[in-house]
Enzyme design. Structure first.
Site, PDB file in Angstrom:
ATOM      1  N   GLU B  75       0.823  -1.223   0.000  1.00 25.25           N
ATOM      2  CA  GLU B  75       0.000   0.000   0.000  1.00 25.25           C
ATOM      3  C   GLU B  75       0.848   1.260   0.000  1.00 25.25           C
ATOM      4  OE1 GLU B  75      -0.675  -2.649   1.672  1.00 25.25           O
ATOM      5  OE2 GLU B  75      -2.780  -3.134   1.255  1.00 25.25           O
ATOM      6  N   HIS B 144     -11.086  -5.112   9.681  1.00 25.01           N
ATOM      7  CA  HIS B 144     -11.681  -5.000   8.343  1.00 25.01           C
ATOM      8  C   HIS B 144     -13.049  -4.347   8.393  1.00 25.01           C
ATOM      9  CE1 HIS B 144      -8.531  -7.846   7.356  1.00 25.01           C
ATOM     10  NE2 HIS B 144      -8.832  -7.794   6.078  1.00 25.01           N
TER      11      HIS B 144
END
Lengths: 348, 339, 327
Positions: B75, B144
């Site tokens: 990322e 998440h």
């Protein structure tokens, strides 16, 4: 071989050589994939420079192929001329089976020679199935008793000069010795290029042989005092050249008083107990000691023996052919093969 | 909001896909990147094997090819690369798969993208859109399921969008792509299957404009994302009790359309802020403070905030259900401020 | 019974099989039950990879710590986390390893040195450096292991951790479980050079690559590098080249894999079948003994599922507990 693909040379790069436990237990060098790729690229440039059109290569799944393709594209962007690299159509298992299959297919294709990057184990695997196709070895493994540590540009040049017919086979090629191993009259048979080591250990496990306490005997096809590996033990006792028509058989015992100092692995110098040694004659089958549990071939444990198995080792002098890079380059120089007239060039 | 009768019903997920497709067709400088947004790269099976982990970008590869780029699991590197590309003339839409992964690439977003224009004296433009899934409800557990909208809203230089329905999603994503500032586009994963009437033609829903999704007179509910639907359900219940709720869907969290909010509070006199984020420094807390500052005189009761608790998101379904602000909790808060 | 040529005694061989078979049984059952809709959220199954977890973990003490990945059930079982508690956790019930609050991706049991499965790729590597640092301070030869996938090896946290472990000479070992796929993306696409040993070499760390489906290769190599770390030899990296049978997550149709790829792998590279074949072939353990272990494992898994289904969901008061130690 010339055909629709022009002059064809084979290429086998073992991406997984120099990956084993000796990197941890002995500070062994591990040649990075990127470095192996550079070695190949240098050889390819040389092959291209002397007119080799096509290189047939063994496919792999762990990095050399992907990086090589990326690098070749980059080199083409920069205007460099390289032979076409074509990958064999075969399944990839990332095991020695791939090398066997690739070398066999290259032999069937009739390639002029096979350039091999790897250690003793890789070269051994190629020799198992390449028949009479000569190999040009480059050392990238851990145990490099067999292949030379040589600049790949020169190996590529020499291979190309032989493959394109500039240097004749009588000059360019030499025969090499091998050790034939047979268990129970060829129920199992195998070869080693450099050494067969019998130890009382009974399992193959992580393959690389580095613990010497259980070794009982050693057979070598040549005994070079300048190499590392188990054959260094022989080289430290009675040197025998690669072209001499003999090998050596050494009996070892950790309890023996007489000790030989040898570099048995990278960064590993040991003193091993030796009881006896004698020369091997060609085609003479020597029995392996009955207490042997495994046989390591060219530094890797390969064959497991059950009690009652009868194993023999036989030296064979015309085991396989290889390219004598030094002889090729000298002959080419002495016979003015490196000189061309400008006019002749444009005619071709 | 007007709905044209006869247009099609598509899902929130399909609206995202359509917005990306239409903007990529219109503008060649739009590229889309993220982990498995195509899927199967380098693998022997199908191309476009996934089209995103929940299939949002499926089919775009067939139309736009190399302008969709699968990334390695890095990322920091690829979100940073999208930001750098934006600063170099492209209009990237980069997917941060779950906003929970923000930590891995936070510097590139909050210290780089957010600050270029200001730090460089007005000479930089960073038209990057970072799409990220937000929110709980799928039992995806603590790492998440977060609603990290307050964190990105807090940063000057970032715009933050969080649509509640498929119609707004398409228009806001198109607007975000055309916007010349970095936009964090928050997609609520539990809303992906929700349908709405969405015109096939391209259209824009402007950033920075809230939407009054329900008119009412007794209490203003200000909210966004999945909480809009829950607030509408609460309002329906409350209607039967004679309490008329006005619901303001913020749609854009930064810049905030405070004017629509204060106008509503000036009409109703009561405010409940509903926010799926954790309470400290939340959107609810922020809106409440600003309304107190700007419309204090209009308030006839203290402001109520309905938020998730100050805990991570729990895994077990019953606990997760207790974590997310419920219809009952929202209705209860409205009753409390209107009693 | 023949002589035992293997590096483990009979008890060890049986234990290795039992543990690998427990992981396989556990994962296979989750695959079935997930498809029935019984299991909330996301699960990532370790079936096919057992030899890595077990071959390594058999060298570890309770005090050694491991940091796992999102695909952590195998590491948990091999490290000694109780399968019944794990099953309850995956079902989100009371009595789960994390009281139902973590779920499949966050199962941990610090008492047995399991620092947690992790939903953030690469997050375990620095944590394992920390555990290594603590072990070094204690001075009793404990080590830490960070498990990481081929995809996550591209995370900055992993590369930074290699560097940190090297400069501090930490007793931390990095195990790259290379199954060739980062979600749906092949390593040929996403990893610049498919050699994690070469990455370690860049930081001056030695590495070793083994066939992760060969239990004995894993066991032997792991033994060497763990021993080295225990005795001040510092960090190293091991790559286990392996295969995963199921998808990235349950529900993944795996269309990115070749037709028959999984079937072929199950036929030729099933680490448990290969282990059993070698040990039975050497006549060190009889087929009947292995069969008995199979039956025992099946019964254990049945019981774990039954107890999970019977367990209540956590009381809603659990929502608010354990955010802090004190606040």
């Amino acid at each position: 071989m010339t055909g629709s693909e022009g002059v064809v040379v084979g290429l086998i790069v073992n991406p997984v050589s120099a990956r084993d436990i000796r990197r941890v237990v002995a500070n062994a060098s591990g040649l990075q994939i990127a470095e192996r790729t550079n070695i190949v690229l240098r050889a390819l440039s040389a092959l291209g420079a002397v007119g080799v059109d096509t290189v047939v290569a063994m496919p792999d799944r762990k990095g050399v192929r992907v990086l090589l393709e990326r690098s070749m594209q980059r080199d083409r962007n920069l205007g460099r001329t390289l032979p076409t690299v074509r990958y064999l159509d075969m399944p990839v298992t990332s095991t020695v089976t791939d090398t066997h299959a690739a070398a066999g297919q290259m032999a069937d294709l009739g390639v002029a020679a096979i350039i091999v990057l790897g250690g003793d184990g890789t070269h051994r695997a190629v020799v198992a199935t390449c028949g009479r196709v000569p190999i040009a070895g480059l050392s990238t493994g851990t145990n490099n008793a067999y292949p030379e540590l040589r600049e790949s540009t020169v190996t590529g040049l020499a291979t190309g000069l032989y493959a394109t017919g500039v240097v004749p086979p009588l000059v360019a090629l030499v025969e090499n010795k091998v050790l034939d191993v047979s268990i129970n009259d060829d129920e199992v048979s195998d070869i080693a290029l450099v050494d067969v080591v019998a130890s009382t250990d009974r399992y193959v496990g992580a393959r690389a042989l580095w613990k010497t306490g259980s070794i009982v005997e050693l057979f070598v096809s040549f005994a070079d005092p300048e190499v590392i590996g188990m054959s260094a033990i022989a080289g430290a006792i009675e040197p025998i050249g690669r072209r001499d028509q003999a090998g050596l058989h050494v009996a070892l015992d950790p309890k023996a008083d007489r000790r030989v100092m040898a570099a048995i692995g990278p960064g590993m110098v040991e003193r091993l107990g030796v009881t006896d040694w004698s020369r091997l004659k060609p085609d003479e089958a020597r029995k392996v000691a009955p207490e042997a549990g495994t046989l390591a071939l060219d530094g890797e444990r390969e064959l497991e023996l059950s009690p009652g198995d009868r194993a023999t080792v036989t030296l064979r002098t015309n085991g396989f052919r290889s390219l004598d890079v030094g002889a090729v380059m000298s002959w080419a120089a002495e016979n003015n093969k490196n000189l061309t007239d400008q006019q002749k060039n444009t005619d071709q | 909001m007007t709905t044209v009768v006869g247009t099609r019903l598509i899902t929130y997920r399909e609206a995202i896909n359509e917005a990306l497709d239409q903007e990529m067709t219109r503008d060649p400088s739009v590229i889309v990147m993220g982990e498995d947004i195509v899927g199967g790269a380098g693998a022997p099976g199908e191309d476009d094997a996934w089209g995103g982990v929940l299939g949002v970008t499926k089919g775009l590869y067939g139309k736009h090819g190399d302008r969709l780029m699968d990334t390695p699991l890095s990322e920091s590197a690829y979100i940073g690369a999208a930001i750098g590309a934006a600063a170099s003339g492209m209009r990237p839409v980069a997917e941060l798969m779950f906003i929970d992964f923000l930590g891995v690439c936070l510097d590139q977003i909050f210290n780089q993208a957010a600050k270029f224009r200001y730090m460089f004296g007005g000479k930089a433009e960073t038209p990057v859109v970072i799409r990220a899934m937000v929110g709980a409800g799928l039992r995806a557990a603590a790492q998440h399921s977060q609603m990290l909208t307050p964190i990105v809203t807090h940063i000057p230089g970032l715009k933050v969008v969080c649509p509640s329905n498929a119609y707004d999603t398409k228009g806001l994503l198109i607007a975000s792509i055309r916007d010349n500032d970095p936009v964090i586009f928050c997609e609520h994963k539990a809303l992906y299957e929700e349908q709405a009437d969405v015109p096939e033609a391209s259209y824009v829903v402007p950033l920075g404009e809230a939407n009054v999704v329900r008119e009412g007179s007794d209490c203003s509910i200000v909210t966004y994302g999945m909480m809009v639907g829950r607030s509408l359900e609460a309002a329906a219940l409350l209607e039967q009790e004679g309490i008329s709720c006005e619901i303001v869907d913020l749609r854009t969290l930064s810049p905030l359309d405070l004017e629509t909010v204060t106008e509503s509070v000036e009409n109703t006199g009561r405010l409940v802020c509903v926010d799926e984020a954790n309470p400290r420094c939340s959107i609810a807390a922020d809106v409440s403070a600003q309304v107190s500052r700007d419309a204090f005189g209009s308030l006839r009761a203290g402001i109520a905030m309905v938020t998730a608790p100050h805990t991570p998101v729990p895994f077990s379904p019953s606990l997760e259900d207790a974590y997310i602000p419920s219809v009952d909790a929202i209705a209860g808060a409205v009753r409390a401020v209107t009693s | 019974m023949a002589d035992n040529p293997f590096p483990l005694d009979r008890e060890g061989l049986l234990q290795a099989y039992r543990t690998m078979r427990t992981i396989r049984g556990f994962e296979d059952r989750l695959h079935l039950n997930f498809a029935k809709g019984e299991i909330p959220g996301f699960v990532h199954l370790y079936a096919g990879e057992e030899a890595s977890a077990v071959g390594i973990m058999m060298h570890l003490r309770t005090a050694d710590r491991i940091a796992s990945t999102h695909r952590g059930h195998g590491h948990c079982i091999a490290k000694g986390v109780a399968p019944h508690e794990m099953m309850k956790e995956i079902y989100g019930r009371e009595g789960g390893s994390c009281a139902g609050k973590g779920g499949s991706m966050h199962i941990a049991d610090l008492d047995v040195g399991m620092m947690g499965a992790n939903g953030i790729l690469g997050a375990g590597a620095p944590l394992a450096c920390g555990a290594g640092l603590a072990a070094k301070h204690r001075g009793d030869g404990d080590i830490a292991i960070s498990f990481i996938g081929d995809g996550a090896s591209n995370q900055g946290t992993f590369l930074e951790s290699l560097n940190l472990a090297a400069v501090w000479n930490l007793p931390t070992i990095f195990v790259v479980e290379n199954n060739g796929y980062a979600e749906s993306t092949s390593r040929d696409y996403g990893v610049a050079v498919d050699s994690y040993i070469d990455r370690a070499a860049g930081f001056g760390l030695p590495g070793i690559s083994v066939d992760g489906t060969d239990f004995f290769a894993v066991y032997e190599a792991a033994g060497e590098i763990i021993d080295r770390a225990r005795n001040g030899g510092g960090p190293s990296l091991m790559e286990c080249e392996m295969v995963r049978f199921y998808g990235h997550f349950e529900g993944d149709a795996q269309t990115y894999r070749a037709d028959n790829e999984v079937a072929d792998l199950r036929a030729s590279r099933d680490c448990i079948a290969l282990f059993r074949g070698r040990v039975e072939g050497a006549e060190v353990v009889a087929a009947a003994e292995f069969d008995a272990i199979d039956a025992g494992v099946d019964a254990l898994i049945d019981d774990a599922v039954a107890s999970a289904l019977a367990a209540p969901e956590p009381d809603v008061s659990a929502l608010m507990t354990d955010v802090y130690v004190s606040y």
